[in-house]
Design a protein around this motif. Structure first.
Motif, short mmCIF file in Angstrom:
data_model
loop_
_atom_site.label_atom_id
_atom_site.label_comp_id
_atom_site.label_asym_id
_atom_site.label_seq_id
_atom_site.Cartn_x
_atom_site.Cartn_y
_atom_site.Cartn_z
N SER A 4 12.52 31.70 -6.17
CA SER A 4 12.24 31.17 -4.84
C SER A 4 13.45 30.43 -4.27
O SER A 4 13.74 30.48 -3.08
CB SER A 4 11.03 30.25 -4.87
N TRP A 7 15.75 33.17 -3.05
CA TRP A 7 15.10 33.99 -2.02
C TRP A 7 15.07 33.29 -0.66
O TRP A 7 15.31 33.89 0.37
CB TRP A 7 13.67 34.34 -2.51
N ARG A 8 14.80 32.00 -0.67
CA ARG A 8 14.67 31.33 0.62
C ARG A 8 16.00 31.17 1.35
O ARG A 8 16.03 30.79 2.51
CB ARG A 8 13.96 29.98 0.46
#
Lengths: 132, 393
Positions: A4, A7-8
């Motif tokens: 995450s 990904w962000r």
């Protein structure tokens, strides 16, 4: 595993998406939501051209964990044509020596891997840009 | 301008202690800390610290040990007191002294022990570089494989370029530091070097060579602070007070600054300190700056106002920074030759300033030292803690 976490940041890592301040038109990369110039909200997205020039650079021979296989590699501060500075590796250097002022353009490359079982993290690097 | 006069609520130094900087394979982080605490408390045996602030940057990464406040308070026989760790990367030591200053000035506590501790040599290589890189912007700098050395190298290259300075412009900082460390028994490298050694030094991250970068090692330093009204008058040392304390911040990432060669936080930190002390920069007798890299020495001198932009390196070329010079720096060897103790740096610097002001620096003594300034940097000037110490004269 930090899926995450990386990904962000895809918009920034893959397309240099920053922000532009609607109040003073200051261009921001990385995005930071509050304009450091005028102090107002700055949440309008702005995609940078990826063109710039080398502000400074060095060669890394003693790498932090996760980057050992890339040694030696060149890291630069690049001045984007729109104004902001950005820290990034240089790639595809060939035989021509890098200098302060060398024009560069953004490309997408592997930044690091998280061990044998880990994911590969891709993002921006910059390569020399030659006049077309 | 005249230095503010001593007053009863001044924060004053009651005791200091430091270990030599080096590689301590045989003792642990807590034992190393205790050595410096024991020495510092001998300065005022009846003054029990009411609070402990621990300055550290790397224990969570390199020793898998956080929560240092409680760990060290308990181990030092101070179980039960207020204790907390302060982290601001390389500025942790100065930040912890700043917190102690504020706590004492608030009247909430009457004595504070500040301990700077770094225990880094249990790990080597890429893990150490990763730990150091946690002090940068992880999402936008760290992910590109940089470390503080990389950042310093890019600043140094730009500096030499913008100011058209020779490749060895910064050599004088390293030579001065090594000269001063020869007579400091707590220093890690006690051998003088010359220009030839500088020129022959292996490159670490061009243009930063081995003598432009400080060696990271273990060490602990402690300083016991109280208010003047609480200090017994039978001390054999001249009383040293903190005449000013300031902490300022800039951007974490150096690319977020419009002009990376302008250490704005350092400039502001020094200005705040001078205003608090009521003096001008010319009244500072010596300056313990943070020479983790030689370029940082040049930029710190310029930010403080000792040199114009682009001229800081010349102070190292013409002798101004030597013990007998206009503005001595790194008087016990600095980070370069005393050794770089990471987040403990600010506490080591403070003690070195105190020793100068007490006239106990022996062969490293700055003549007529009355007012000394210490300054430590977190990252490339992202956090800057500045303190001015003065003797009662």
């Amino acid at each position: 595993m930090e899926v995450s976490r990386h990904w962000r940041l895809n918009k920034q890592r893959y397309s240099l998406v920053g922000e532009v301040c609607p109040h003073c038109e200051h261009k921001l990369f990385p995005p930071r939501d509050i304009c450091p110039d005028c102090g107002e909200d700055a949440r309008d997205l702005f995609e940078f051209s990826g063109k710039g020039s080398v502000y400074s650079f060095t060669t890394v021979s003693q790498a932090p964990a996760g980057f050992e296989e890339s040694v030696p590699y060149t890291v630069a501060i690049v001045q984007l044509d729109e104004g902001p500075l950005v820290t990034a590796q240089l790639t595809d250097l060939g035989d021509k020596p890098v200098e302060i002022g060398t024009p560069v353009e953004m490309v997408t490359r592997k930044l690091r891997s998280d061990g044998d079982q880990g994911m590969l993290i891709y993002g921006y690097k910059f390569r020399p840009a030659f006049a077309a | 301008m005249a230095l503010n006069r001593p007053s009863e609520d001044d924060v004053v130094v009651a005791g200091v202690g430091m270990t030599p900087v080096g590689e301590y394979w045989d003792i642990s982080l807590r034992e190393l800390a205790l050595r410096s605490i024991t020495e510092a408390r001998q300065g005022a045996p009846t003054l029990r610290p009411q609070a402990l602030f621990v300055a550290n940057m790397l224990a969570a990464s390199l020793s898998a040990q956080a929560h240092l406040g409680t760990l060290i308070a308990d181990f030092a026989g101070l179980r039960g007191i207020e204790a907390v760790a302060i982290e601001a990367a390389g500025a942790s030591g100065g930040a912890a002294i700043r917190q102690a200053f504020l706590a004492l000035k608030s009247g909430s506590v009457e004595s504070v022990l500040v301990v700077g501790i770094e225990k880094v040599t249990d790990k080597v290589g890429p893990l150490v570089d990763s730990a150091l890189a946690t002090g940068t912007d992880a999402d936008y700098e760290g992910i590109q494989g940089i470390t503080p050395t990389t950042q310093a190298a890019m600043l140094m290259r730009r500096y030499l370029h913008e100011h058209n300075a020779p490749d060895d412009a910064l050599s004088g900082f390293s030579i001065n530091a090594h000269t001063n460390a020869v007579t400091n028994p707590n220093a890690m490298f006690r051998r003088a070097i010359g220009l030839k050694q500088y020129h022959n030094a292996p490159m670490i991250s061009d243009p930063v060579n081995m003598f432009d970068a400080a060696p990271l090692a273990d060490g602990a330093a402690s300083i016991l602070l109280t208010r003047r009204e609480l200090l017994s008058n039978n001390s054999q040392h001249p009383c040293i007070r903190i005449a000013a304390s300031a902490l300022t911040t800039s951007t974490l990432a150096i690319h977020d600054r419009p002009d990376p060669l302008n250490f704005r936080a350092a400039k502001q930190s020094v200005e705040n300190s001078l205003n608090m002390a009521g003096i001008g920069i010319e009244q500072i007798d010596f300056f313990e700056l943070h020479d983790q890299f030689s370029i940082l020495a040049a930029l710190s001198l310029e930010a403080a106002g000792f040199a114009e932009r682009g001229k800081g390196w010349k102070l190292a070329q013409n002798g101004d920074i030597q013990l007998q010079g206009e503005i001595p720096i790194s008087t016990f060897g600095g980070s370069k030759a005393r050794g770089d103790i990471g987040g403990a740096t600010g506490v080591f610097q403070a003690i070195e300033v105190v020793r100068q002001l007490q006239g106990e620096a022996q062969e490293n003594q700055v003549p007529n030292a009355q007012i000394g300034m210490s300054q430590c940097l977190g990252g490339m000037g992202s956090t800057v803690a500045t303190h001015i110490f003065a003797s009662d004269g």
